[in-house]
Scaffold this active site. Structure first.
Site, PDB file in Angstrom:
ATOM      1  N   HIS A 239      31.920  14.901  67.393  1.00  0.00           N
ATOM      2  CA  HIS A 239      31.210  14.315  67.062  1.00  0.00           C
ATOM      3  C   HIS A 239      30.956  12.572  65.744  1.00  0.00           C
ATOM      4  O   HIS A 239      31.276  12.209  65.960  1.00  0.00           O
ATOM      5  CB  HIS A 239      29.571  14.214  67.409  1.00  0.00           C
ATOM      6  N   GLU A 240      30.809  13.942  64.883  1.00  0.00           N
ATOM      7  CA  GLU A 240      30.815  13.415  63.470  1.00  0.00           C
ATOM      8  C   GLU A 240      32.060  13.065  63.076  1.00  0.00           C
ATOM      9  O   GLU A 240      31.856  12.074  62.449  1.00  0.00           O
ATOM     10  CB  GLU A 240      30.159  14.119  62.654  1.00  0.00           C
ATOM     11  N   HIS A 243      32.043   9.503  64.606  1.00  0.00           N
ATOM     12  CA  HIS A 243      31.180   8.540  63.456  1.00  0.00           C
ATOM     13  C   HIS A 243      32.749   7.495  62.394  1.00  0.00           C
ATOM     14  O   HIS A 243      32.213   6.341  62.391  1.00  0.00           O
ATOM     15  CB  HIS A 243      30.166   9.247  63.189  1.00  0.00           C
ATOM     16  N   GLU A 293      25.331   6.518  67.932  1.00  0.00           N
ATOM     17  CA  GLU A 293      25.582   7.603  68.002  1.00  0.00           C
ATOM     18  C   GLU A 293      25.933   8.581  69.516  1.00  0.00           C
ATOM     19  O   GLU A 293      26.657   9.245  69.991  1.00  0.00           O
ATOM     20  CB  GLU A 293      23.918   8.066  68.125  1.00  0.00           C
TER      21      GLU A 293
END
Length: 396
Positions: A239-240, A243, A293
């Site tokens: 997920h990070e 980004h 997100e």
């Protein structure tokens, strides 16, 4: 007619040779010339017409020719010019996110992103000085293994090798030397074309978080209980890293300019600037943050699946995170937060599981990893009555 009525009537009349004439009262009747004292009668008498009077008043636009620029005042010309110029600038800098196809405003160039990467790294090192675990610490090696696997499986680059120890971190019962490199050797940061990533593991159990910006991956030890294992940690790190791949930090810098412009425009229209800023935050900034997100969730699930991690670990991790949020008193109103609710994220990820499992099945490296794991499980379980992975499956 009575005598009294006749007397009253006759008292107001007089006899003359030419007939009966009425006797006028003795008070003087004012003579008003046609052009004298018009305001006195205008203020004390009722007008014949009920229509509103026409007074001279300021008009921003000419009613007959509102599009005639020559009839506009200078303030109107400046306002219209700034609006048109801003609209053209906005349209010119629109682009699509390659991974999802979402349209967004982006006006940050890659060179500036590299400068931001250096500044962000220096701030992180300064803020967490004395808490950064060294490269040879078991937790750092654990996190580094997962990050490296995700980066290499998706051809995103590699982690920088550690340099000689620069300062000592103090942990009760342990002494480790933290490996901190000086500066970035690439001219472009990850996300904008660069392939050199950095990892910092911060020893702080009170911070339940992980982050990544411009190639700087930061993991706090407080997030490890939520991750639970390597599969859950891969969901967090995917997920990070998502980004960074989608350049969300640069998009936020770009969007900040739009928010300021919208707030300024609303203030020119009569709203208080603080109230206008609040409106732009609730209607633009926070919804865009929640969109990013969810987009990072989609990208991250694909990244971790391509690295042969279990896609089902992602919704399970967010379920645990949702339980923690409830225990900390998070309200159910999502529009007040930068992040969507964990329930919404779990639903999204569960809907994506078939696609994620298909991605993992289509990756050749994942097939070899599964075969090796199966062989190891069979060999390990053979010492317990011969129930290997295949045996347990038939036994269950």
């Amino acid at each position: 007619m009575s005598f009294r009525s006749l007397s009253s009537l006759s008292s107001g009349l007089r006899w003359t040779a030419s007939g009966i004439r009425p006797i006028l009262p003795l008070r003087a009747i004012p003579k008003v010339p046609v052009r004298s004292r018009p305001s006195q009668f205008a203020s004390t008498s009722r007008l014949f017409s009920s229509s509103t009077r026409r007074y001279a008043r300021y008009l921003r636009f000419n009613r007959e020719r509102p599009l005639d620029v020559r009839e506009w005042d200078m303030g109107t010309k400046i306002l219209v010019g700034m609006t048109l110029g801003g609209g053209v600038y906005y349209v010119v800098h629109l682009e699509q996110v390659p991974e999802t196809g979402r349209w967004r405003f982006m006006d940050v160039n890659p060179q500036y992103e590299t400068q931001l990467a250096g500044v962000a790294r220096d701030l992180l090192v300064e803020e967490f000085q004395g808490k950064i675990l060294p490269a040879d610490h078991p937790i750092t090696r654990h996190v580094r293994r997962v990050v490296t696997r995700i980066l290499e499986a998706n051809n995103l680059g590699t982690l920088k090798s550690s340099s000689p120890r620069s300062h000592v971190i103090e942990i009760p019962g342990e002494v480790w030397g933290a490996d901190i490199e000086i500066g970035r050797t690439e001219a472009v940061a990850p996300g904008a074309g660069g392939r050199e990533w950095e990892l910092m593991v911060v020893n702080d159990d009170k911070i339940v978080n992980a982050a990544a910006s411009y190639g700087n991956v930061v993991v706090f030890t407080g997030i490890l209980p939520i991750a639970k294992d390597e599969q859950g940690l891969a969901a967090i790190l995917g997920h990070e890293i998502g980004h960074v791949v989608a350049r969300h930090n640069s998009e936020r810098y770009s969007s900040a300019k739009i928010l300021i412009a919208v707030a300024s425009l609303l203030s020119l229209l009569g709203l208080d600037f603080g109230f206008a800023r609040l409106i732009s935050t609730l209607l633009l900034e926070l919804p865009n943050s929640r969109t990013q997100e969810l987009e990072a969730d989609r990208i991250g699930l694909k990244l971790s699946s391509r690295a042969c991690f279990d896609p089902g670990a992602a919704p399970a991790m967010f379920t645990r995170l949702g339980e923690l949020e409830k225990s900390q008193g998070r309200m159910g109103v999502s529009f007040l937060y930068t992040h969507p609710s964990s329930e919404q994220r779990v639903r999204l990820l569960e809907e994506m599981l078939p696609e994620a499992y298909a991605i993992r099945a289509a990756t050749p490296e994942c097939a070899s990893i599964a075969d090796n794991l199966l062989a190891f499980t069979d060999a390990f379980a053979s010492g317990f009555g011969g129930y290997g992975a295949r045996g347990r499956s038939s036994w269950a």
